[in-house]
Design a protein around this motif. Sequence first.
Motif, short mmCIF file in Angstrom:
data_model
loop_
_atom_site.label_atom_id
_atom_site.label_comp_id
_atom_site.label_asym_id
_atom_site.label_seq_id
_atom_site.Cartn_x
_atom_site.Cartn_y
_atom_site.Cartn_z
N ALA A 426 -4.64 9.97 4.30
CA ALA A 426 -3.55 9.07 3.91
C ALA A 426 -3.92 8.27 2.68
CB ALA A 426 -3.21 8.14 5.08
N THR A 427 -5.18 7.88 2.59
CA THR A 427 -5.64 7.12 1.43
C THR A 427 -5.60 7.97 0.17
OG1 THR A 427 -7.06 5.76 2.83
CG2 THR A 427 -7.56 5.79 0.48
N TYR A 430 -2.06 8.30 -0.77
CA TYR A 430 -1.61 7.02 -1.29
C TYR A 430 -2.11 6.80 -2.71
CZ TYR A 430 -1.14 1.91 -1.53
OH TYR A 430 -0.84 0.64 -1.90
N GLN A 431 -3.39 7.11 -2.94
CA GLN A 431 -3.97 6.86 -4.26
C GLN A 431 -3.52 7.89 -5.30
OE1 GLN A 431 -5.72 4.28 -5.19
NE2 GLN A 431 -5.77 3.33 -3.16
N SER A 433 -0.64 9.93 -5.15
CA SER A 433 0.77 10.30 -5.15
C SER A 433 1.42 9.93 -6.49
CB SER A 433 1.49 9.60 -4.00
OG SER A 433 2.87 9.81 -4.07
N MET A 437 4.10 3.30 -4.76
CA MET A 437 4.13 2.74 -3.41
C MET A 437 3.78 1.26 -3.46
SD MET A 437 2.31 5.71 -1.14
CE MET A 437 2.74 7.43 -1.35
N VAL A 439 3.40 -2.10 -0.60
CA VAL A 439 3.37 -2.54 0.80
C VAL A 439 3.48 -4.06 0.83
CG1 VAL A 439 2.08 -2.52 2.97
CG2 VAL A 439 1.90 -0.57 1.39
N ASN A 450 -0.21 1.26 -5.18
CA ASN A 450 -1.04 2.40 -5.54
C ASN A 450 -1.05 2.56 -7.07
OD1 ASN A 450 1.49 3.39 -6.00
ND2 ASN A 450 1.09 5.40 -5.06
N VAL A 529 7.17 -0.79 3.66
CA VAL A 529 6.64 0.14 2.66
C VAL A 529 7.79 0.61 1.77
CG1 VAL A 529 5.40 2.29 2.26
CG2 VAL A 529 4.85 0.89 4.27
N LEU A 531 8.79 3.11 -1.47
CA LEU A 531 8.43 4.24 -2.32
C LEU A 531 9.56 4.43 -3.34
CD1 LEU A 531 7.35 4.95 0.77
CD2 LEU A 531 6.66 7.08 -0.34
#
Length: 598
Positions: A426-427, A430-431, A433, A437, A439, A450, A529, A531
């Motif tokens: 997931a990290t 997240y990093q 993508s 993003m 949060v 991110n 969250v 996006l």
Amino acid sequence: MNRLTNGCPYLFESLGLALAYALLAKLAVAFYSVNGFVSIIWPCSGLALTALLIGGSRYWPGIFMGALAGNLMTGNSLGISALIASGNALEALAGFWLLCNNRHFDLALKHPQDYVWLGVSAMLSALVGALIGIAGLALSGLQAPQALFADLLNWWQGDVLGIMLITPFILVWRHPPHGWFSWGRLPETIACFGLAWFFGQIIFLGWFSQLLIPMMGFWMILFFVWSAVRFGHHGALLVMFISTTQNLLGLVRQAVFWGATDFPTGMVNFWLYSLVLSGVGVLLASILYESNQAKQTLSLSEEKLRKMFEMSPVGMARNSLDGHYLEANDTFLAMVGYTLAELNQLTYWHLTPQEYEAQEAFQLDLLRTHRRYGPYEKEYIHKDGHRFAVRLNGVLITGSDGEQFIWSMVEDITERKQNEEAMRLATLVYQNSSEAMMVTDAHDTIIAINPAFTYLTGYTQADIIGQTPHIRSRGHQDKACYQQMWRQVHATGAWQGELWNLRKSGEARAEWLNINTIFNQDGSVHRRVALFHDITEKKAADDLIWQQANFDSLTGLPNRHLFHKRLTEEVEKMHGRQRQLALLSLDLDRFKEVNDSL
């Protein structure tokens, strides 16, 4: 006796104590006095100290009145009687003070040190009563000066013996024993105390003296030991009471085995015999009580540890130094898939993959050096062959026989490892993508972004963390649009749509935004969250395509396609309203030639 110090109950109890003291004093002087003044046993001292220990120091007047009455009954003058009675009361108060100020003393006399402290207090407090009493006799002129020291010693002995025999008996027997007369123990109860009485009659009162040779007093030790081992403090003190009563009765009849011709010496021997024998019995009972308590405590601790071992959610196993499994709890057995019988045939290395040998050797070195290893992580091989991740801790234990064992605590961390891997993935997503993003917490404060967010908006973490999403709107879009968006987010937890937001440079950009909410178990907001991706260029391209499809490039007027579309819409609108629509067509001469040529 634990009652209020005022009122009839206290008065009656004090008078009862005085009466009991006076009668005991009269009996002691009448039967056990060497010279008519000093008794080799003074049970009144034990009664007085017990009354204060149970009821409190407020009962000292009852002791004084009883001692005064007892001395008057023996023929002493009022002044001498009052002086001796004062000594008796002060003696009881001194013993009470010594024991009450000793935080290690327990009235239940369950431990050996309790009986020792009672003996020390008896010796010290009895000295107070003996000194004052002998001083009274000296002042009265009833005793010759050369006999005062011997009388002082006998007085002190009598008081000490009275305390050591009477006080423990009353303190312990005020709480009756349990289970002596149950069907399972009744025969032993009758045998122990019946035989103790019967042998006492033979030893101290000369029963069957014509048929038997004189029996030595040490035979009573057998019954003290028997009663102490099987019946505790109550039993030892009951045998003490039985043997002392028989001994005193034999002393009065001069039928004792000490010898009837030397009455004072025989009484001293009786004093030593009774004190030593009762002390041995009570101390033995106390030692056995402590031993039983220690065993019960140890047994309870072992039971608790066994339950913790069996019910522990962490796997636990015991290995010999060569690695063989000796013991394991159900959690460990479920973890590895083996039964205990199967596991006992295996060693530590059967469950360990070969690639962990170097790590295992290092941990065993730690165990030998520091008597513990871990915590560290590795894998085990399940019975069905699959591997699973574990976390281990271990200690080296030396048993009472000197044999050493390894106790290991094993935790299955397979799920944790899977979660960690999922978090790593997931990290990475997240990093890396391309979607920006963001949060926020429950209060809509930004807590994380991110790299794509920084790339698309120009805001770095230092710029944006701790701010709210409103920092990027700044009035560029209609306020009503934002209000509608947040109403839907708060109502449903989610929203998606197109928004115009500002980059850090102030440039307006169109974005396609998705907002989702993560809730706590109680339904409260945990995180939100967001996006989004930039659709400014796509929106411009879409507008250009639509313009070209619907307008004439030369004149900028709507073309045939847009005309038919609008006409269709109007027709459908009028049809729905049940109204008529008029269409006016104008024909411009040679317009097509102008349009085509120019």
